[in-house]
Design a protein around this motif. Structure first.
Motif, PDB file in Angstrom:
ATOM      1  N   UNK A 122     -24.711   5.186  17.238  1.00 35.69           N
ATOM      2  CA  UNK A 122     -24.659   6.631  17.477  1.00 35.69           C
ATOM      3  C   UNK A 122     -25.713   7.394  16.681  1.00 35.69           C
ATOM      4  N   UNK A 123     -26.508   6.688  15.877  1.00 37.03           N
ATOM      5  CA  UNK A 123     -27.569   7.302  15.063  1.00 37.03           C
ATOM      6  C   UNK A 123     -26.974   8.221  13.994  1.00 37.03           C
ATOM      7  N   UNK A 124     -26.140   7.633  13.146  1.00 36.43           N
ATOM      8  CA  UNK A 124     -25.526   8.361  12.035  1.00 36.43           C
ATOM      9  C   UNK A 124     -25.523   7.463  10.806  1.00 36.43           C
ATOM     10  N   UNK A 125     -24.961   7.961   9.718  1.00 32.41           N
ATOM     11  CA  UNK A 125     -24.837   7.172   8.499  1.00 32.41           C
ATOM     12  C   UNK A 125     -24.039   5.887   8.722  1.00 32.41           C
ATOM     13  N   UNK A 126     -23.172   5.874   9.734  1.00 30.93           N
ATOM     14  CA  UNK A 126     -22.373   4.684  10.026  1.00 30.93           C
ATOM     15  C   UNK A 126     -23.251   3.492  10.396  1.00 30.93           C
ATOM     16  N   UNK A 127     -24.447   3.762  10.934  1.00 30.82           N
ATOM     17  CA  UNK A 127     -25.344   2.660  11.292  1.00 30.82           C
ATOM     18  C   UNK A 127     -25.794   1.870  10.073  1.00 30.82           C
ATOM     19  N   UNK A 128     -25.737   2.470   8.890  1.00 32.72           N
ATOM     20  CA  UNK A 128     -26.037   1.744   7.653  1.00 32.72           C
ATOM     21  C   UNK A 128     -24.760   1.322   6.932  1.00 32.72           C
ATOM     22  N   UNK A 129     -23.735   2.176   6.986  1.00 32.80           N
ATOM     23  CA  UNK A 129     -22.476   1.874   6.291  1.00 32.80           C
ATOM     24  C   UNK A 129     -21.790   0.633   6.849  1.00 32.80           C
TER      25      UNK A 129
ATOM     26  N   UNK B  42     -28.952  10.411   7.045  1.00 31.12           N
ATOM     27  CA  UNK B  42     -27.717   9.915   6.448  1.00 31.12           C
ATOM     28  C   UNK B  42     -27.744   8.411   6.279  1.00 31.12           C
ATOM     29  N   UNK B  43     -28.229   7.703   7.291  1.00 29.30           N
ATOM     30  CA  UNK B  43     -28.329   6.248   7.207  1.00 29.30           C
ATOM     31  C   UNK B  43     -29.327   5.834   6.144  1.00 29.30           C
TER      32      UNK B  43
END
Length: 208
Positions: A130-137, A194-195
Motif C-alpha cells: 500500500x506504500x506506507x510504513x507497513x511496507x518496512x515494518x 514513513x517506510x
C-alpha cells in the motif's frame, strides 16, 4: 539466557538504539521532508524530528531499566506530535512498550514487533504493497520472528535488511493510503518517507 552475555536487549542498549535513531532523523529530516513534499503534506520530516527531539530529552533523563520502558517513552513523544504519522508511530512504540519488563530475548523481540506492527496495520488499514510504513515494518517483524540467532544484534541486523528492502520497494508502488493515494502514478517512484524512517530505525541499532 543471561543479559550479561550480550545476547539480550537491555534497557541501556534500547536507549542507545533510540538515541542513535533520533540523531539520524534529526540530522537527515530534510530528506524525509522532501519525500513528503513530493507525495504528501511536506511536514513529515519536521513532525518526526520534533517527536524524537522530545523523546531524546526524555531518554537522557530516564532511568528505564528495560526495553519496554524505553519504547514507551518514545511512544509518549510521538503521541504528542502532529500529522497522521505521529499516532501511528506512537501506537507502534506503545505496543512495544507493552513488552516484557526485563531484558528481551530474540523471541521477545519477534513477538513485540509482530504485535506492534499488527496494531499499526489495523489502525491504518494498511498492508504490504500500500506504500506506507507497513511496507518496512512488516518484513522487519517477519525477519525477527523467523530469526535463528540468539543474538539480538544479529536478529535486528536481519530486520534492518528486510526493512530497507521494504522501504526501497515503495518506489514503483501506487499509494493506497494518505495524500499520495490521490496523486497516483505521478508519485509512483517516490519512496514512502514513513517506510524510510522505519528502515532508519532498525539500521540505527548497529551502533547501539
Amino acid at each position: 539466557m543471561s543479559a550479561s552475555n550480550g545476547t539480550e536487549l537491555t534497557g541501556a542498549r534500547a536507549r542507545a538504539w533510540l538515541l542513535a535513531f533520533a540523531d539520524r532523523v534529526v540530522a537527515d529530516a530534510d530528506e524525509l521532508t522532501e519525500l513528503d513534499r513530493q507525495a504528501g503534506d511536506g511536514d513529515f520530516g519536521w513532525n518526526i524530528s520534533s517527536a524524537l527531539k522530545r523523546a531524546r530529552t526524555g531518554l537522557e533523563e530516564s532511568g528505564a531499566q528495560d526495553p519496554a520502558e524505553v519504547f514507551q517513552a518514545v511512544s509518549d513523544a510521538f503521541l504528542a506530535s502532529g500529522g497522521t504519522s505521529g499516532p501511528l508511530f506512537g501506537l507502534w512504540f506503545g505496543r512495544l512498550g507493552a513488552g516484557p519488563s526485563a531484558p528481551w530475548s530474540v523471541a521477545d523481540l519477534g513477538r513485540a514487533f509482530e504485535t506492534a506492527t499488527g496494531a499499526v496495520r489495523r489502525l491504518g488499514k494498511a498492508e504490504v504493497g500500500h506504500k506506507t510504513m507497513v511496507d518496512a515494518m512488516a518484513p522487519a517483524a517477519e525477519a525477527l520472528t523467523s530469526a535463528e540467532t540468539h543474538s539480538w544484534r544479529e536478529a535486528v541486523r536481519g530486520a534492518a535488511r528486510a526493512a530497507r528492502a521494504g522501504a526501497d520497494s515503495t518506489s514503483g508502488m501506487i499509494a493506497h493510503r494518505g495524500r499520495a493515494s490521490y496523486l497516483g502514478e505521478r508519485v509512483q517512484e517516490v519512496l514512502d518517507p514513513g517506510a524510510v524512517s522505519v528502515a532508519w530505525f532498525f539500521e540505527a541499532a548497529e551502533g547501539a
